[in-house]
Design an enzyme around this catalytic site. Structure first.
Site, short mmCIF file in Angstrom:
data_model
loop_
_atom_site.label_atom_id
_atom_site.label_comp_id
_atom_site.label_asym_id
_atom_site.label_seq_id
_atom_site.Cartn_x
_atom_site.Cartn_y
_atom_site.Cartn_z
N ASP A 122 0.83 -1.20 0.00
CA ASP A 122 0.00 0.00 0.00
C ASP A 122 0.88 1.26 0.00
N GLY A 128 5.64 3.68 5.03
CA GLY A 128 5.36 4.30 6.33
C GLY A 128 4.28 3.57 7.10
N GLY A 129 3.51 2.71 6.41
CA GLY A 129 2.53 1.85 7.08
C GLY A 129 1.46 2.62 7.84
N LYS A 139 -1.50 12.69 15.68
CA LYS A 139 -0.82 13.71 16.50
C LYS A 139 -0.89 15.09 15.85
N GLY A 156 -9.67 3.03 25.22
CA GLY A 156 -8.22 2.74 25.25
C GLY A 156 -7.44 3.89 24.64
N GLU A 206 -17.27 2.14 27.38
CA GLU A 206 -16.12 1.26 27.66
C GLU A 206 -16.62 0.06 28.45
N VAL A 222 -11.52 -0.83 19.55
CA VAL A 222 -11.49 -1.88 20.58
C VAL A 222 -10.24 -2.74 20.46
N ASP A 251 4.00 -4.86 14.95
CA ASP A 251 2.68 -5.27 15.46
C ASP A 251 2.39 -6.75 15.21
N HIS A 262 15.94 25.97 34.28
CA HIS A 262 14.79 26.60 34.94
C HIS A 262 14.24 27.71 34.05
P1 FAD Z 1 2.38 -1.11 10.06
O1 FAD Z 1 2.74 0.29 10.32
O2 FAD Z 1 0.96 -1.53 10.17
O3 FAD Z 1 2.91 -1.44 8.58
C1 FAD Z 1 2.67 -2.67 7.96
C2 FAD Z 1 2.80 -2.50 6.46
O4 FAD Z 1 2.79 -3.78 5.84
C3 FAD Z 1 1.60 -1.73 5.83
O5 FAD Z 1 2.09 -0.64 5.09
C4 FAD Z 1 0.92 -2.76 4.92
O6 FAD Z 1 0.40 -2.20 3.73
C5 FAD Z 1 2.08 -3.71 4.61
N1 FAD Z 1 1.69 -5.08 4.27
C6 FAD Z 1 0.85 -5.91 4.97
N2 FAD Z 1 0.81 -7.13 4.36
C7 FAD Z 1 1.62 -7.05 3.28
C8 FAD Z 1 2.01 -7.99 2.27
N3 FAD Z 1 1.55 -9.24 2.27
N4 FAD Z 1 2.86 -7.58 1.30
C9 FAD Z 1 3.36 -6.31 1.30
N5 FAD Z 1 3.03 -5.39 2.23
C10 FAD Z 1 2.19 -5.77 3.21
N6 FAD Z 1 2.23 4.02 18.05
C11 FAD Z 1 3.06 4.82 18.74
O7 FAD Z 1 4.16 4.37 19.11
N7 FAD Z 1 2.75 6.12 19.02
C12 FAD Z 1 1.58 6.66 18.63
O8 FAD Z 1 1.31 7.84 18.90
C13 FAD Z 1 0.66 5.84 17.92
N8 FAD Z 1 -0.52 6.35 17.52
C14 FAD Z 1 -1.36 5.56 16.79
C15 FAD Z 1 -2.59 6.11 16.41
C16 FAD Z 1 -3.49 5.35 15.69
C17 FAD Z 1 -4.80 5.95 15.27
C18 FAD Z 1 -3.14 4.01 15.33
C19 FAD Z 1 -4.10 3.16 14.52
C20 FAD Z 1 -1.93 3.45 15.72
C21 FAD Z 1 -1.04 4.22 16.46
N9 FAD Z 1 0.19 3.72 16.90
C22 FAD Z 1 1.03 4.50 17.63
C23 FAD Z 1 0.61 2.33 16.59
C24 FAD Z 1 1.58 2.29 15.39
O9 FAD Z 1 0.96 2.88 14.27
C25 FAD Z 1 1.96 0.85 15.08
O10 FAD Z 1 2.47 0.23 16.25
C26 FAD Z 1 3.03 0.79 13.99
O11 FAD Z 1 2.57 1.37 12.79
C27 FAD Z 1 3.43 -0.67 13.73
O12 FAD Z 1 4.39 -0.72 12.71
P2 FAD Z 1 4.55 -2.04 11.81
O13 FAD Z 1 5.68 -1.76 10.89
O14 FAD Z 1 4.57 -3.23 12.65
O15 FAD Z 1 3.19 -2.14 10.96
P1 NAD Z 2 -6.82 -0.51 23.24
O1 NAD Z 2 -6.51 -1.93 23.48
O2 NAD Z 2 -5.89 0.54 23.72
O3 NAD Z 2 -8.26 -0.18 23.88
C1 NAD Z 2 -9.41 -0.89 23.51
C2 NAD Z 2 -10.49 -0.63 24.56
O4 NAD Z 2 -11.73 -1.12 24.05
C3 NAD Z 2 -10.23 -1.36 25.88
O5 NAD Z 2 -10.32 -0.44 26.93
C4 NAD Z 2 -11.34 -2.42 25.91
O6 NAD Z 2 -11.76 -2.73 27.23
C5 NAD Z 2 -12.45 -1.74 25.11
N1 NAD Z 2 -13.44 -2.64 24.51
C6 NAD Z 2 -13.23 -3.83 23.87
N2 NAD Z 2 -14.39 -4.32 23.40
C7 NAD Z 2 -15.38 -3.44 23.73
C8 NAD Z 2 -16.78 -3.38 23.50
N3 NAD Z 2 -17.44 -4.32 22.83
N4 NAD Z 2 -17.47 -2.31 23.97
C9 NAD Z 2 -16.83 -1.34 24.67
N5 NAD Z 2 -15.50 -1.35 24.92
C10 NAD Z 2 -14.76 -2.37 24.43
O7 NAD Z 2 -7.07 -0.40 21.65
P2 NAD Z 2 -7.16 0.84 20.67
O8 NAD Z 2 -7.54 2.08 21.41
O9 NAD Z 2 -8.01 0.39 19.55
O10 NAD Z 2 -5.68 1.00 20.16
C11 NAD Z 2 -5.05 -0.10 19.47
C12 NAD Z 2 -3.56 -0.06 19.68
O11 NAD Z 2 -2.98 0.98 18.88
C13 NAD Z 2 -3.14 0.28 21.11
O12 NAD Z 2 -3.15 -0.85 21.94
C14 NAD Z 2 -1.73 0.78 20.89
O13 NAD Z 2 -0.88 -0.34 20.79
C15 NAD Z 2 -1.82 1.47 19.54
N6 NAD Z 2 -1.95 2.95 19.72
C16 NAD Z 2 -0.95 3.60 20.39
C17 NAD Z 2 -1.05 4.97 20.58
C18 NAD Z 2 0.07 5.67 21.30
O14 NAD Z 2 1.13 5.07 21.44
N7 NAD Z 2 -0.12 6.91 21.74
C19 NAD Z 2 -2.15 5.67 20.13
C20 NAD Z 2 -3.16 4.98 19.47
C21 NAD Z 2 -3.05 3.61 19.26
#
Ligand code: FAD
Ligand code: NAD
Length: 474
Positions: free
Chosen positions: A41, A44-45, A56, A188, A209, A276, A318, A450
Site C-alpha cells: 500500500d 510508512g505503514g 498527533k 483505550g 467502555e 477496541v 505489530d 529553569h
Molecule cells: P504497520 O505500520 O501496520 O505497517 C505494515 C505495512 O505492511 C503496511 O504498510 C501494509 O500495507 C504492509 N503489508 C501488509 N501485508 C503485506 C504484504 N503481504 N505484502 C506487502 N506489504 C504488506 N504508536 C506509537 O508508538 N505512538 C503513537 O502515537 C501511535 N498512535 C497511533 C494512532 C493510531 C490511530 C493508530 C491506529 C496506531 C497508532 N500507533 C502509535 C501504533 C503504530 O501505528 C503501530 O504500532 C506501527 O505502525 C506498527 O508498525 P509495523 O511496521 O509493525 O506495521
Molecule cells: P486498546 O486496546 O488501547 O483499547 C481498547 C479498549 O476497548 C479497551 O479499553 C477495551 O476494554 C475496550 N473494549 C473492547 N471491546 C469493547 C466493546 N465491545 N465495547 C466497549 N469497549 C470495548 O485499543 P485501541 O484504542 O483500539 O488501540 C489499538 C492499539 O494501537 C493500542 O493498543 C496501541 O498499541 C496502539 N496505539 C498507540 C497509541 C500511542 O502510542 N499513543 C495511540 C493509538 C493507538
C-alpha cells in the site's frame, strides 16, 4: 514459480514498509546486505499514513485552538476559527512529506523497493503480486525474510466498519467535515486520544467502555486525571457496557450496549468510532507456506533475536505482538537487520516507553510500584505534583505529576509515570535512566534548566531520597 513470473533473488526480503519493515530494510542496507522491501500500500505503514502522525497532527492543532479559546484567565480573549478541510489538508501534507522521505531514505541506502503484495511460496521463495490490472507478478528467492505486515483494527461483530456510520480510526482521521456527535466504542489509546480531540472541536462525544475505567493497565491516579479533564471537555463516559450492535434511526446510528448483568442501553450519534484494539496482520502473506503458524491471537511469536520458529525468517512490529507501538517496531526492525548481518544484537524490553497523547499527556517507562514489588524489589517512590512546578503554572496547566520508582536499597531507577503537558517528551529522561542503570542521585544531581517541566523529574528523584526542596518530602 508461476509461468510468466520474473524471478529475482535477494539476501533479505522485507514484507511491509511500516516502522518495523522500513527500519529493518534501511539498517540491512547500511550493513551491506542486498535488500528488497515489498509494500502493498503506502510506505510508512499505519504509523505514517493513518496512525501516529496524522492523529498527533490533528491532536496538536485542535489543542492549539482549544488553548487559545480558553486563556481568558491569562488575559487572552480570542476565538479560533476552525477550518476542518484546511486541518486535514495540513495533516495530509505532513504525511506526504514523511512517506516520500521514507521512500528516499530506502533508495539512498540501496534498498530495492517493490510495490505489491508478497506471499510466501515456500520457506525461501515469495511471490509478489503487483497492484493493478496486467501488472503481473514476480518470484523472489531469499536467504532471510523479515515479516513486518503490521496490524489492522479489530472489527466488532454487529458493528462492522462501513465507512459511513461505523468508522475505524483511519476514517475518522480523514473526515472532511465535523460530525455533530460521535459515539466512541472503547476507552483505550485511540478512544481517549480521539475523543479528547473531537471534544475540543466541539463534537458531542460519548465513550462506551466495557471495563470500569479508561486506559486499562494504567494506575488509577493517572486515569483519574485524564478522565476528569476529558469530562470537563464534555466527554460523557459509560463504563461496564459492551457495544453489541446498531440500527439506523433518524439519520443516525443507534448503538445498543449491554452490561455483564444483561442490562441494555441505547446511544444515538451521527458517527461511531470503534476502537477496541488491533489484531496482527499475520494472514496477508501466506505464512503457512513458509512453515509458520500464528498463535491463537494471530501473533507470529519470536525470540529475543526476532526469529520466528523458522530460523531465517524474522517477524517485527505489530505482527510480532504487544505492545503495538511504532518505537517497539523500530527497535525490532533494527535488531532483525543486525542479527541477519551476524551482529550480536538482542532485544531488551526493560525500557519500552509508552505515551498517550491525551490532555494532559501520559508518559510511562519501566516498572510501576506494583510491578516492582511483584518482581521482588522493595521500591521507593518519589513524586512531584505539577501544582508545585513554576513552569506548569506559567503554562496554566497544573494537573498531573511526575513519579519515579527506584529500588530502595541500591537506588537504581526502575521506572516512572508522568501525567503532564509534554509527558511524551519528559519520559525520555526516565527511560535513559532505566536503560543506563542510573541511580536516583544521577537524576536529582543533574542541573535541569529553569523554568522547565523537566525540573519536576529531578524533584521527583530528589523526593524519593528525602531531599526535595520544592515539594514536601514523603
Ligand atoms: P504497520 O505500520 O501496520 O505497517 C505494515 C505495512 O505492511 C503496511 O504498510 C501494509 O500495507 C504492509 N503489508 C501488509 N501485508 C503485506 C504484504 N503481504 N505484502 C506487502 N506489504 C504488506 N504508536 C506509537 O508508538 N505512538 C503513537 O502515537 C501511535 N498512535 C497511533 C494512532 C493510531 C490511530 C493508530 C491506529 C496506531 C497508532 N500507533 C502509535 C501504533 C503504530 O501505528 C503501530 O504500532 C506501527 O505502525 C506498527 O508498525 P509495523 O511496521 O509493525 O506495521
Ligand atoms: P486498546 O486496546 O488501547 O483499547 C481498547 C479498549 O476497548 C479497551 O479499553 C477495551 O476494554 C475496550 N473494549 C473492547 N471491546 C469493547 C466493546 N465491545 N465495547 C466497549 N469497549 C470495548 O485499543 P485501541 O484504542 O483500539 O488501540 C489499538 C492499539 O494501537 C493500542 O493498543 C496501541 O498499541 C496502539 N496505539 C498507540 C497509541 C500511542 O502510542 N499513543 C495511540 C493509538 C493507538
Amino acid at each position: 514459480m508461476v509461468v510468466g513470473d520474473i524471478a529475482t533473488g535477494t539476501d533479505v526480503l522485507v514484507i511491509g514498509g511500516g516502522p518495523g519493515g522500513y527500519v529493518a530494510a534501511i539498517r540491512a542496507g547500511q550493513l551491506g546486505l542486498d535488500v528488497t522491501l515489498v509494500e502493498a500500500d503506502a510506505y510508512g505503514g499505519t504509523c505514517l499514513n493513518e496512525g501516529c502522525i496524522p492523529s498527533k497532527a490533528l491532536i496538536h492543532v485542535t489543542g492549539l485552538a482549544h488553548e487559545v479559546e480558553h486563556a481568558e484567565s491569562m488575559g487572552l480573549h480570542a476565538r479560533a476559527d476552525i477550518d476542518v478541510g484546511g486541518m486535514v489538508e495540513w495533516k495530509d501534507e505532513i504525511v506526504d512529506q514523511l512517506t516520500s522521505g521514507v521512500e528516499k531514505l530506502c533508495k539512498a541506502n540501496g534498498v530495492n523497493l517493490v510495490p505489491g503484495r508478497a506471499e510466501f511460496a515456500d520457506a525461501n521463495t515469495a511471490r509478489v503480486i503487483h497492484g493493478g490490472e496486467g501488472q503481473g507478478s514476480e518470484s523472489i528467492d531469499f536467504e532471510h525474510a523479515v515479516i513486518a505486515t503490521g496490524s489492522r483494527p479489530i472489527e466488532l461483530p454487529g458493528l462492522e466498519f462501513d465507512g459511513e456510520r461505523i468508522l475505524s480510526s483511519s476514517e475518522i482521521l480523514s473526515l472532511e467535515s465535523l460530525p455533530e456527535s460521535v459515539l466512541v466504542v472503547g476507552g483505550g489509546y485511540i478512544g481517549m486520544e480521539l475523543s479528547t480531540m473531537l471534544a475540543k472541536l466541539g463534537t458531542n462525544v460519548t465513550v462506551v467502555e466495557m471495563l470500569d475505567d479508561i486506559l486499562p493497565g494504567y494506575d488509577d491516579d493517572i486515569t483519574r486525571t485524564v478522565r476528569k479533564r476529558a469530562e470537563n471537555l464534555g466527554v460523557d463516559f459509560h463504563f461496564g457496557e459492551a457495544a453489541q450492535g446498531w440500527t439506523e434511526k433518524a439519520a443516525a446510528a443507534c448503538v445498543t450496549t449491554e452490561t455483564e448483568d444483561g442490562e441494555t442501553s441505547e446511544y444515538t450519534a451521527e458517527r461511531v468510532l470503534v476502537a477496541v484494539g488491533r489484531q496482527p496482520a499475520s494472514d496477508t502473506c501466506n505464512v503457512e507456506a513458509a512453515g509458520l503458524e500464528p498463535n491463537d491471537r494471530g501473533v507470529l511469536e519470536t525470540d529475543d533475536a526476532t526469529r520466528t520458529a523458522v530460523e531465517h525468517i524474522h517477524a517485527v512490529g505489530d505482527v510480532a505482538g504487544e505492545p503495538m507501538l511504532a518505537h517497539k517496531a523500530y527497535k525490532e526492525g533494527h535488531v532483525a537487520a543486525e542479527v541477519i548481518a551476524g551482529e550480536p544484537t538482542r532485544l531488551d524490553y526493560q525500557a519500552i516507553p509508552a505515551a498517550v497523547f491525551t490532555d494532559p499527556e501520559i508518559g510511562t517507562v519501566g516498572l510501576t510500584v506494583e510491578e516492582a514489588e511483584a518482581e521482588g524489589f522493595d521500591p521507593v517512590v518519589g513524586e512531584m505534583p505539577l501544582r508545585g512546578s513554576g513552569r506548569a503554572l506559567t503554562l496554566g496547566d497544573t494537573d498531573g505529576f511526575v513519579r519515579i520508582v527506584a529500588d530502595s536499597e541500591t537506588e537504581f531507577v526502575l521506572g516512572g509515570q508522568i501525567v503532564a503537558p509534554d509527558a511524551s517528551e519528559l519520559i525520555a529522561e526516565v527511560g535513559l535512566a532505566v536503560e543506563m542503570g542510573a541511580q536516583l542521585e544521577d537524576i536529582a544531581a543533574t542541573i535541569h534548566t529553569h523554568p522547565t517541566l523537566s525540573e519536576a523529574v529531578a524533584e521527583a528523584a530528589a523526593n524519593a531520597r528525602g531531599s526535595a526542596v520544592h515539594t514536601l518530602n514523603r
